[in-house]
Design an enzyme around this catalytic site. Sequence first.
Site, PDB file in Angstrom:
ATOM      1  N   ARG A  79      41.809  51.769  35.078  1.00  0.00           N
ATOM      2  CA  ARG A  79      40.459  51.219  35.221  1.00  0.00           C
ATOM      3  C   ARG A  79      39.563  52.107  36.079  1.00  0.00           C
ATOM      4  NH1 ARG A  79      38.616  44.869  36.069  1.00  0.00           N
ATOM      5  NH2 ARG A  79      36.393  45.322  35.961  1.00  0.00           N
ATOM      6  N   HIS A 105      20.765  52.177  39.221  1.00  0.00           N
ATOM      7  CA  HIS A 105      22.204  52.456  39.166  1.00  0.00           C
ATOM      8  C   HIS A 105      22.565  53.338  37.955  1.00  0.00           C
ATOM      9  CE1 HIS A 105      26.510  52.006  39.384  1.00  0.00           C
ATOM     10  NE2 HIS A 105      26.507  51.563  38.136  1.00  0.00           N
ATOM     11  N   HIS A 146      30.465  57.652  39.133  1.00  0.00           N
ATOM     12  CA  HIS A 146      30.053  56.625  40.091  1.00  0.00           C
ATOM     13  C   HIS A 146      30.170  57.020  41.555  1.00  0.00           C
ATOM     14  CE1 HIS A 146      29.617  54.092  36.625  1.00  0.00           C
ATOM     15  NE2 HIS A 146      29.274  53.063  37.357  1.00  0.00           N
ATOM     16  N   GLU A 194      42.359  47.430  38.805  1.00  0.00           N
ATOM     17  CA  GLU A 194      42.047  48.830  39.115  1.00  0.00           C
ATOM     18  C   GLU A 194      43.112  49.527  39.946  1.00  0.00           C
ATOM     19  OE1 GLU A 194      37.851  49.523  39.594  1.00  0.00           O
ATOM     20  OE2 GLU A 194      38.235  51.251  40.858  1.00  0.00           O
ATOM     21  N   ASN A 205      34.906  54.555  36.523  1.00  0.00           N
ATOM     22  CA  ASN A 205      34.024  55.004  37.602  1.00  0.00           C
ATOM     23  C   ASN A 205      33.552  56.441  37.408  1.00  0.00           C
ATOM     24  OD1 ASN A 205      34.192  52.544  39.030  1.00  0.00           O
ATOM     25  ND2 ASN A 205      36.207  53.142  39.781  1.00  0.00           N
ATOM     26  N   LYS A 240      36.032  48.533  27.149  1.00  0.00           N
ATOM     27  CA  LYS A 240      36.270  47.989  28.485  1.00  0.00           C
ATOM     28  C   LYS A 240      37.352  46.918  28.439  1.00  0.00           C
ATOM     29  CE  LYS A 240      34.365  46.618  32.798  1.00  0.00           C
ATOM     30  NZ  LYS A 240      33.201  46.563  33.672  1.00  0.00           N
ATOM     31  N   HIS A 291      26.895  56.576  43.388  1.00  0.00           N
ATOM     32  CA  HIS A 291      26.731  55.673  44.531  1.00  0.00           C
ATOM     33  C   HIS A 291      26.207  56.425  45.753  1.00  0.00           C
ATOM     34  CE1 HIS A 291      29.677  52.374  42.945  1.00  0.00           C
ATOM     35  NE2 HIS A 291      28.452  52.214  42.497  1.00  0.00           N
ATOM     36  N   LYS A 337      34.771  41.802  37.822  1.00  0.00           N
ATOM     37  CA  LYS A 337      34.441  42.267  39.174  1.00  0.00           C
ATOM     38  C   LYS A 337      33.190  41.544  39.646  1.00  0.00           C
ATOM     39  CE  LYS A 337      36.081  47.037  39.420  1.00  0.00           C
ATOM     40  NZ  LYS A 337      35.613  48.414  39.690  1.00  0.00           N
ATOM     41  N   GLU A 339      25.439  53.949  30.958  1.00  0.00           N
ATOM     42  CA  GLU A 339      26.795  53.374  30.987  1.00  0.00           C
ATOM     43  C   GLU A 339      27.402  53.358  29.574  1.00  0.00           C
ATOM     44  OE1 GLU A 339      28.478  52.451  33.781  1.00  0.00           O
ATOM     45  OE2 GLU A 339      26.980  51.894  35.295  1.00  0.00           O
ATOM     46  N   ARG A 376      37.507  27.668  46.120  1.00  0.00           N
ATOM     47  CA  ARG A 376      38.520  28.681  45.783  1.00  0.00           C
ATOM     48  C   ARG A 376      38.521  29.079  44.316  1.00  0.00           C
ATOM     49  NH1 ARG A 376      41.731  25.389  49.110  1.00  0.00           N
ATOM     50  NH2 ARG A 376      41.767  26.180  51.244  1.00  0.00           N
TER      51      ARG A 376
HETATM   52 ZN    ZN Z   1      28.098  51.377  36.771  1.00  0.00          ZN
END
Ligand code: ZN
Length: 358
Positions: free
Chosen positions: A240, A264, A247, A236, A244, A226, A251, A142, A184, A120
């Site tokens: 936050r 990416h 993104h 988020e 993205n 960040k 994606h 993340k 980025e 955990r």
């Molecule tokens: Zn990214």
Amino acid sequence: IERRQVDVALGARRYRIHIGRGLLDEAARLLALVPGRHALVLTDANVAPHYLARVQAALVEKQVQSWVLPPGEQEKTLARFGEVMTVLAGMGASRDVTVLALGGGVVGDLAGFAAACWMRGVRFVQLPTTLLAMVDSAVGGKTAVDLPEGKNLVGAFHQPAAVLADVATLDTLPERELRAGLAEVVKYGALGDAGFFAWLEDRAEALLAREPEVLAEAIARCCEHKAGIVARDETEQGERMLLNLGHTFGHAIETEQGYGGLLHGEAVAVGMVLAARLSSELGRAPWPDAARLAALLERLGLPVAIPAGLGPQALLARMRLDKKAVSGALRLVLWRGIGQAEVVDDVADEAILAVLDA
Ligand code: ZN
Ligand code: ADP
């Protein structure tokens, strides 16, 4: 050698990001990151030959297990996650184990998710070796693995205890990966810091030449940015989401192409250009700003157009499946111009299709 530190404060918890050349050579610093008896070092087959021995040497007095994954995003799977759980069980790892991620975003995401789940949640340390990981994925907690249905669908928020970004590791990073990381970096300027954007415009060549001081400064500024956003919105719920930018488009391109297409960061470069163009079409951002964004990305050797063969309808369908979508409605990060992004929920399909078709 100059060192930089950025603190990430999350309520009462905080951790430090160290940035500088030669950090992995400092055995005592590495050892101090592992207070317990056990350590698991996760890395990949490209990174291990360069840097694993150093980390192992620093931790000799601990019970250390190393696990070397095949490189690549296609390895960020539940199967690999299960394998890491088996390794931890085989080591007899208790709750005092420290999981260290030595590598790029793939290793960091998988190791972080493993650390989040083992008993955990156990201590986790990021040792990012790609520019992308240093400025983005290693910071903010993340963690995830991919499913065939989509990227990062299984994951957790699990903050590292520390991040050690040894800028010297970027010396061996392939050129294309460096450029992808720069996408980025540009993202931070584009979404929230016009001064940083202009700073990058003045230093595009220095960044591509990997001038150590310029790289370290860029990494530190991205981390500060960040860290601020994550401190204000760890999970988020709001701000936050701005990270993205590019993104949802990116994606869609990545998943539609499958493995072996754009990296990416490259997909994010295209995605930011599309978001900027859409924003300008909608009258929310000035066209000259969109042109400046595309120009900087191009100077950094990044793609700025959708790769051939990807249809607008297919891409829009992918965008709908993105995690950021709320109950079927597309939620997009749009742009107000250099230094300002915004979340928008009500963009008409026709407008999106128009930029996907251009
Ligand atoms: Zn990214
Ligand atoms: P990212 O950090 O961009 O998410 P990956 O973790 O997939 O991506 O790393 C990108 C590629 O670069 C992988 O093939 C990885 O093995 C390789 N790599 C990572 N760091 C280094 C490094 N410092 N030197 C050489 N290759 C590296």
